[in-house]
Design a protein around this motif. Structure first.
Motif, PDB file in Angstrom:
ATOM      1  N   LEU A 135       0.832  -1.194   0.000  1.00 56.59           N
ATOM      2  CA  LEU A 135       0.000   0.000   0.000  1.00 56.59           C
ATOM      3  C   LEU A 135       0.871   1.250   0.000  1.00 56.59           C
ATOM      4  O   LEU A 135       1.764   1.405   0.835  1.00 56.59           O
ATOM      5  CB  LEU A 135      -0.916   0.010   1.233  1.00 56.59           C
ATOM      6  CG  LEU A 135      -1.871   1.195   1.358  1.00 56.59           C
ATOM      7  CD1 LEU A 135      -2.917   1.172   0.242  1.00 56.59           C
ATOM      8  CD2 LEU A 135      -2.552   1.192   2.727  1.00 56.59           C
ATOM      9  N   ARG A 136       0.605   2.168  -0.938  1.00 60.11           N
ATOM     10  CA  ARG A 136       1.364   3.417  -1.033  1.00 60.11           C
ATOM     11  C   ARG A 136       0.613   4.550  -0.342  1.00 60.11           C
ATOM     12  O   ARG A 136      -0.601   4.669  -0.481  1.00 60.11           O
ATOM     13  CB  ARG A 136       1.583   3.781  -2.506  1.00 60.11           C
ATOM     14  CG  ARG A 136       2.577   2.899  -3.216  1.00 60.11           C
ATOM     15  CD  ARG A 136       2.385   2.953  -4.718  1.00 60.11           C
ATOM     16  NE  ARG A 136       1.214   2.176  -5.133  1.00 60.11           N
ATOM     17  CZ  ARG A 136       0.791   2.080  -6.383  1.00 60.11           C
ATOM     18  NH1 ARG A 136       1.434   2.736  -7.338  1.00 60.11           N
ATOM     19  NH2 ARG A 136      -0.264   1.344  -6.688  1.00 60.11           N
ATOM     20  N   VAL A 137       1.360   5.377   0.377  1.00 60.27           N
ATOM     21  CA  VAL A 137       0.796   6.550   1.047  1.00 60.27           C
ATOM     22  C   VAL A 137       1.611   7.767   0.616  1.00 60.27           C
ATOM     23  O   VAL A 137       2.827   7.804   0.822  1.00 60.27           O
ATOM     24  CB  VAL A 137       0.840   6.406   2.580  1.00 60.27           C
ATOM     25  CG1 VAL A 137       0.207   7.631   3.236  1.00 60.27           C
ATOM     26  CG2 VAL A 137       0.129   5.133   3.034  1.00 60.27           C
ATOM     27  N   VAL A 138       0.946   8.750   0.018  1.00 60.11           N
ATOM     28  CA  VAL A 138       1.608   9.995  -0.360  1.00 60.11           C
ATOM     29  C   VAL A 138       0.865  11.152   0.294  1.00 60.11           C
ATOM     30  O   VAL A 138      -0.364  11.145   0.381  1.00 60.11           O
ATOM     31  CB  VAL A 138       1.647  10.195  -1.888  1.00 60.11           C
ATOM     32  CG1 VAL A 138       2.595   9.226  -2.547  1.00 60.11           C
ATOM     33  CG2 VAL A 138       0.268  10.098  -2.497  1.00 60.11           C
ATOM     34  N   THR A 139       1.616  12.121   0.791  1.00 59.45           N
ATOM     35  CA  THR A 139       0.998  13.285   1.422  1.00 59.45           C
ATOM     36  C   THR A 139       1.678  14.554   0.946  1.00 59.45           C
ATOM     37  O   THR A 139       2.848  14.542   0.557  1.00 59.45           O
ATOM     38  CB  THR A 139       1.117  13.227   2.959  1.00 59.45           C
ATOM     39  OG1 THR A 139       2.502  13.311   3.330  1.00 59.45           O
ATOM     40  CG2 THR A 139       0.496  11.960   3.516  1.00 59.45           C
ATOM     41  N   GLU A 140       0.928  15.652   0.984  1.00 60.07           N
ATOM     42  CA  GLU A 140       1.490  16.978   0.765  1.00 60.07           C
ATOM     43  C   GLU A 140       1.082  17.846   1.942  1.00 60.07           C
ATOM     44  O   GLU A 140      -0.117  18.073   2.171  1.00 60.07           O
ATOM     45  CB  GLU A 140       1.018  17.601  -0.545  1.00 60.07           C
ATOM     46  CG  GLU A 140       1.645  18.973  -0.775  1.00 60.07           C
ATOM     47  CD  GLU A 140       1.527  19.464  -2.210  1.00 60.07           C
ATOM     48  OE1 GLU A 140       2.037  20.568  -2.485  1.00 60.07           O
ATOM     49  OE2 GLU A 140       0.950  18.750  -3.043  1.00 60.07           O
TER      50      GLU A 140
END
Length: 467
Positions: A52-57
């Motif tokens: 599972l990939r998690v990307v945040t800004e």
């Protein structure tokens, strides 16, 4: 295709992104700075055990946050027998889990003034919630619960099937929207990209719970999902909360699991030069003319985006000026480029009186031919670059748009491109690059779709447009 509050306006341009990927680890990856409106927003990426990939800004200056989960599945992944299954699942995941009823799901976000929605496309599906930053843990818990714990009950399918059939009917009642689906069928034929995202009355009526649960199991594996959050968020905290939510659902934590790579494909587009007319008793005729274009990863996409803006992206655009301002032949006229993993289409739309369809299409074809042969003027190029640059930045003024950018960037490209890099790519487009892409794309044989009360004689004249 979407819940009512999700915007359905068709884009005038699509912009890709490409930089080196962050390392695939189970701990927070290195930070990649991305220029934000008030300084620097930090984009970070983590891959959890299980894929599972998690990307945040992170933008600490705002007080809101948008959380979304992107699934690597769209209507082009359906067989004819499953047409509409992706969109149907989008509806059903809102109908209840073991922990929450359908009312609990909606009421939990309503109680904090949040917004919750979803949309289905031809190549991906997204579920998201926008809330105050302090309510982000609630949004994460609810959306993750929906994605991992939906019951997909037979009684819910029976009830929601009626809602979806009404949605299909609503789309059919809007010829200005329906003509784009007709054009997709005209251009791509009986292929997954040619079929409507909503499915058909017959295909939706035939869907069963067993088929939908099997489809869900196949396409909602963690390796096929991207979690994206933007706003006043802390990356490590989001990762912990998402990991806990998926662990509670018993999701895989296989350390060898690898995220699914961005979609590839090799769609064969049927021969062009087709004309499809659906006769309806409308006051206006709704017209779409277009030709095969380039994929979203093609290096020429930046030049094509600028070309699209110059031809039909605003009131100063070539088509608007020639068709509406100078001759008054149409109220609405615009151009846009739609890009998929392996192909695309460049498209012109106009709404006009039925007796003027041929004249509008002939004039649009002449303008495309003119630009293909001679390119744009220096002033047109400067205007188009400025318009596209401004719309790119202004389109990222809220956390929902930021979440959309980083989530789609990860799912479709496997990486991120900063806003400054995007603006640089747009500004770097040269007259020669524009001429080359125009000569290639705009001179391709077009196809035409029309919805309106055309006579046999008016319909027969359209063959000259695609000759």
């Amino acid at each position: 295709m979407t819940h009512p509050s999700f915007p359905t306006a068709r884009p005038t341009a699509q912009v890709g992104r490409a930089v080196a990927r962050q390392p695939l680890t189970g701990t927070p990856s290195a930070q990649t700075p991305v220029e934000g409106r008030d300084g620097v927003g930090t984009v970070r990426r983590t891959v959890l055990p299980g894929g599972l990939r998690v990307v945040t800004e992170s933008l600490p200056s705002v007080r809101s946050a948008t959380f979304g989960i992107w699934a690597h599945v769209g209507s082009r992944d359906e067989t004819p027998a499953l047409a509409g299954a992706t969109h149907c699942l989008e509806h059903l995941l809102f109908k209840g889990t073991e922990r929450r009823s359908a009312l609990d799901i909606s009421a939990s976000l309503d109680a904090v003034g949040g917004e919750m929605n979803a949309f289905t496309g031809k190549e991906f599906t997204c579920y998201y919630a926008r809330v105050l930053d302090t309510d982000l843990p609630l949004a994460i818990d609810v959306v993750c619960d929906m994605l991992t714990g939906s019951l997909i009950r037979a009684e819910d399918l029976d009830a929601e099937r009626g809602v979806i059939l009404e949605e299909i009917a609503m789309t059919e009642d809007d010829p200005g929207d329906c003509v784009h689906d007709l054009f997709a069928a005209t251009l791509f034929g009986d292929t997954p990209l040619g079929r409507p995202v909503l499915g058909t009355v017959d295909s939706v009526t035939a869907l069963t719970r067993d088929r939908l649960t099997a489809f869900h199991r196949e396409h909602y594996d963690p390796t096929r999902l991207v979690v994206a959050a933007a706003g006043n968020v802390d990356h490590d905290t989001v990762v912990q909360q998402v990991q806990a939510a998926f662990a509670r659902a018993g999701a895989s934590t296989d350390p060898e699991a690898v995220p699914l790579a961005p979609r590839a494909g090799s769609l064969h587009i049927p021969a062009q030069g087709r004309v499809e007319v659906v006769r309806r008793s409308t006051e206006q005729a709704h017209v779409v003319m277009g030709m095969p274009s380039i994929s979203r990863t093609d290096d020429r996409r930046w030049a094509l985006s600028v070309l699209s803006a110059a031809l039909g992206g605003g009131m100063s655009s070539r088509l608007f000026q020639e068709v509406r301002e100078k001759r008054g032949l149409a109220y609405a006229v615009y151009a846009y480029n739609s890009a998929f993993a392996d192909c695309g289409h460049f498209t012109v739309y106009a709404g006009c009186r039925p007796g003027q369809v041929y004249d509008v299409l002939r004039l649009c074809r002449e303008q495309l031919h003119e630009v293909a042969g001679n390119g744009l003027s220096g002033e047109e190029l400067r205007r188009a670059v400025g318009q596209l640059s401004g719309s790119t930045v202004l389109g990222l003024e809220d956390t929902g748009a930021l979440m959309h950018r980083i989530g789609k960037g990860e799912l479709c490209f496997g990486d991120q491109l900063s806003v400054d890099d995007m603006l640089g790519r747009i500004a770097a487009v040269t007259p020669d690059e524009l001429r080359e892409v125009a000569a290639d794309i705009l001179e391709r044989t077009p196809s035409v779709s029309v919805i309106g009360p055309l006579t046999d004689r008016q319909t027969a004249r359209l063959d000259r447009i695609v000759a």
